[in-house]
Design a protein around this motif. Structure first.
Motif, short mmCIF file in Angstrom:
data_model
loop_
_atom_site.label_atom_id
_atom_site.label_comp_id
_atom_site.label_asym_id
_atom_site.label_seq_id
_atom_site.Cartn_x
_atom_site.Cartn_y
_atom_site.Cartn_z
N LEU A 25 0.81 -1.20 0.00
CA LEU A 25 0.00 0.00 0.00
C LEU A 25 0.85 1.27 0.00
O LEU A 25 0.62 2.20 -0.78
N VAL A 26 1.86 1.32 0.89
CA VAL A 26 2.68 2.53 0.98
C VAL A 26 3.47 2.76 -0.29
O VAL A 26 3.50 3.87 -0.83
N SER A 27 4.14 1.72 -0.80
CA SER A 27 4.95 1.91 -2.01
C SER A 27 4.08 2.28 -3.20
O SER A 27 4.47 3.12 -4.03
N ALA A 28 2.89 1.69 -3.29
CA ALA A 28 2.00 2.01 -4.41
C ALA A 28 1.56 3.47 -4.35
O ALA A 28 1.57 4.20 -5.36
N LEU A 29 1.19 3.93 -3.16
CA LEU A 29 0.70 5.30 -3.04
C LEU A 29 1.83 6.31 -3.22
O LEU A 29 1.61 7.40 -3.76
N ILE A 30 3.03 5.97 -2.78
CA ILE A 30 4.15 6.90 -2.97
C ILE A 30 4.49 7.03 -4.45
O ILE A 30 4.90 8.09 -4.92
N ARG A 31 4.29 5.95 -5.21
CA ARG A 31 4.53 6.06 -6.65
C ARG A 31 3.53 7.01 -7.31
O ARG A 31 3.86 7.67 -8.29
N VAL A 32 2.33 7.08 -6.75
CA VAL A 32 1.33 8.00 -7.28
C VAL A 32 1.58 9.42 -6.76
O VAL A 32 1.60 10.40 -7.52
N LEU A 33 1.78 9.55 -5.45
CA LEU A 33 1.87 10.86 -4.82
C LEU A 33 3.25 11.48 -4.91
O LEU A 33 3.41 12.69 -4.77
N GLY A 34 4.30 10.62 -5.09
CA GLY A 34 5.66 11.12 -5.09
C GLY A 34 6.25 11.11 -3.69
O GLY A 34 5.52 11.20 -2.69
N PRO A 35 7.59 10.99 -3.56
CA PRO A 35 8.23 10.92 -2.25
C PRO A 35 8.00 12.15 -1.37
O PRO A 35 8.15 12.07 -0.16
N SER A 36 7.65 13.29 -1.98
CA SER A 36 7.41 14.48 -1.16
C SER A 36 6.14 14.33 -0.33
O SER A 36 5.91 15.11 0.60
N ASN A 37 5.31 13.35 -0.65
CA ASN A 37 4.05 13.16 0.06
C ASN A 37 4.01 11.83 0.83
O ASN A 37 2.94 11.24 1.00
N ILE A 38 5.18 11.39 1.31
CA ILE A 38 5.22 10.15 2.09
C ILE A 38 4.29 10.22 3.31
O ILE A 38 3.54 9.26 3.56
N PRO A 39 4.29 11.32 4.09
CA PRO A 39 3.36 11.35 5.24
C PRO A 39 1.91 11.18 4.82
O PRO A 39 1.12 10.55 5.53
N LEU A 40 1.55 11.72 3.66
CA LEU A 40 0.18 11.58 3.17
C LEU A 40 -0.13 10.12 2.87
O LEU A 40 -1.20 9.60 3.22
N ALA A 41 0.81 9.44 2.23
CA ALA A 41 0.62 8.02 1.93
C ALA A 41 0.48 7.21 3.21
O ALA A 41 -0.37 6.32 3.31
N GLU A 42 1.32 7.51 4.19
CA GLU A 42 1.25 6.79 5.47
C GLU A 42 -0.09 7.05 6.17
O GLU A 42 -0.66 6.15 6.79
N ASP A 43 -0.59 8.28 6.07
CA ASP A 43 -1.89 8.59 6.67
C ASP A 43 -3.01 7.77 6.03
O ASP A 43 -3.92 7.29 6.72
N VAL A 44 -2.94 7.63 4.71
CA VAL A 44 -3.96 6.85 4.01
C VAL A 44 -3.98 5.41 4.52
O VAL A 44 -5.04 4.84 4.83
N VAL A 45 -2.78 4.81 4.61
CA VAL A 45 -2.70 3.41 5.04
C VAL A 45 -3.13 3.27 6.49
O VAL A 45 -3.84 2.32 6.87
N HIS A 46 -2.74 4.22 7.32
CA HIS A 46 -3.15 4.18 8.72
C HIS A 46 -4.68 4.27 8.84
O HIS A 46 -5.31 3.54 9.62
N ASP A 47 -5.27 5.17 8.07
CA ASP A 47 -6.72 5.32 8.12
C ASP A 47 -7.43 4.05 7.64
O ASP A 47 -8.51 3.70 8.16
#
Length: 422
Positions: A25-47
């Motif tokens: 989940l995290v690696s997939a979302l970071i590929r979409v959002l870009g590494p500058s949005n890692i906290p956003l990707a982590e928030d999605v997975v946490h939620d």
């Protein structure tokens, strides 16, 4: 099952599934959002995890994995749309159709390997320390919490948080995850990746967690990630095959390393009929692929040692000559007190306990070994085998004082109970 027990099992299932799916989940979302949005990707997975724990309190879905991936998809769409209204984020995904299709494709099983491969090599950026490389792999590719990572390497959670912060900051500068095929320093990064996976495997095989010193899921993660490297032409390499072989031979023995009471079982007492023969065969295939060319890394040598143990019918029938030869080359290339300790034990099997004891006592001034319970247990074992039970007891007691877990401590106490002291 009562309601409380059922709720507990549901929570455990969610947590286990979350850990296993975290990397995807995290690696997939970071590929979409870009590494500058890692906290956003982590928030999605946490939620997504929180949603699952709330929704599953009264019963599990038919396909929990598909459910949590769908929850991550829906949450990602919602959060990205919210962020788009607040700032200029991913303007190319302005329409709901484009956003939904992109997230769907990123989370699809077919994209899982590519995303994790890119993530693995991205976190092993040369601008970060190797300790940070390992921390990021454990967090983003294995789903361990900062507390668990800190326990694994005997540092506090704040130290781990600082490493994660440095990692996020460095990756933010990248703009996007790099394509592995385009990395000019691929060989250097591969070295860091392999070292990280090796440390991951060791933490699962016999780690520092006092309550749970053997964690098979970490060993399985290490093997999974190593074989993921072999699936891509750019990262397939004889060293990777050698490391995968080492992991196969180790995981083949996992079921016999602890007894039914959770106590460590010495190699000579393990039931070899319970070793996973299919996993050993898989290791032999990897070892054969590792033999291409004239290159021999430390992973080749360690895999060779593990192979000899895995294929031997018993301790007595083990090819100690070959094992000592591997240790000798390993010591010449990458000497460490633990390598010297293991070589001494092999010498004891080939040449007798007195020769092994002589080599072990020569290491007594090594500070790392003085705090290592298995050094004192090894000395004790040789004294016991030589009939010097009083000396053996003294060394076992020293090992008990240094033991990191109940599993270790009880194993040493059982050795003392077997001694015949007048």
């Amino acid at each position: 099952m009562d309601e409380g027990a059922e709720a507990l099992s549901s929570a455990e299932l969610v947590e286990d599934l979350f850990r296993r799916e975290y990397a995807h989940l995290v690696s997939a979302l970071i590929r979409v959002l870009g590494p500058s949005n890692i906290p956003l990707a982590e928030d999605v997975v946490h939620d997504a995890l929180v949603s699952a724990m709330q929704a599953w309190r009264f019963g599990l879905p038919r396909d929990p994995k598909a459910w949590i991936i769908r929850a991550a998809h829906n949450r990602a769409v919602d959060i990205i749309r919210r962020e788009q209204r607040r700032r200029s984020l991913l303007p190319e995904l302005a329409t709901r159709t484009a956003l939904t299709d992109t997230i769907e494709a990123a989370l699809a099983p077919a994209a899982e390997g590519a995303g994790q491969l890119a993530m693995m090599f991205a976190v092993c950026d040369p601008g970060l320390s190797r300790e940070t490389h390992v921390t990021l792999i454990l967090r983003w590719l294995c789903g361990l919490s900062p507390k668990e990572i800190g326990q694994a390497f005997l540092v506090d959670a704040q130290t781990i948080d600082r490493r994660l912060h440095r990692g996020r900051g460095r990756l933010r500068e990248l703009g996007r995850l790099p394509d592995v095929d385009d990395l000019p320093d691929l060989d250097a990064r591969r070295g860091s990746v392999l070292r990280s996976l090796y440390l991951l495997f060791n933490e699962g095989y016999h780690g520092s967690n006092p309550q749970d010193p053997v964690r098979p899921f970490l060993c399985d993660d290490a093997l999974r990630l190593a074989e993921l490297l072999l699936d891509a032409k750019a990262t397939a390499h004889p060293d990777v095959h050698a490391l995968a072989a080492l992991f196969c031979f180790g995981t083949a023995r996992l079921s016999t390393r602890l007894d039914e009471h959770g106590v460590f079982v010495p190699l000579e007492d393990q039931d070899r009929s319970c070793w996973d023969r299919e996993r050993i065969e898989r290791g032999l295939v990897h070892l054969a692929h590792a033999a291409t060319g004239d290159h021999m890394s430390r992973w080749h040598l360690e895999a060779g040692i593990a192979c000899e143990h895995a294929i031997a019918p018993s301790v007595q029938e083990t090819n100690w000559e070959r094992i000592i030869g591997f240790y000798q080359v390993l010591a010449e290339r990458s000497w460490s007190p633990v390598v010297a300790l293991n070589r001494a034990l092999a010498v004891a099997e080939r040449d007798g306990v007195d020769e092994g004891r002589r080599e072990l006592t020569a290491l007594a001034d090594e500070s790392k070994l003085s705090r290592y319970p298995f050094y004192w247990a090894a000395l004790a074992d040789l004294e016991r085998r030589a009939g010097r039970h009083a000396a053996a007891r003294e060394h076992y007691e020293h090992a008990i004082a240094l033991a990191r877990s109940t599993a270790e401590r009880t194993a040493f106490e059982r050795r003392i109970e077997s001694l015949k002291i007048p």
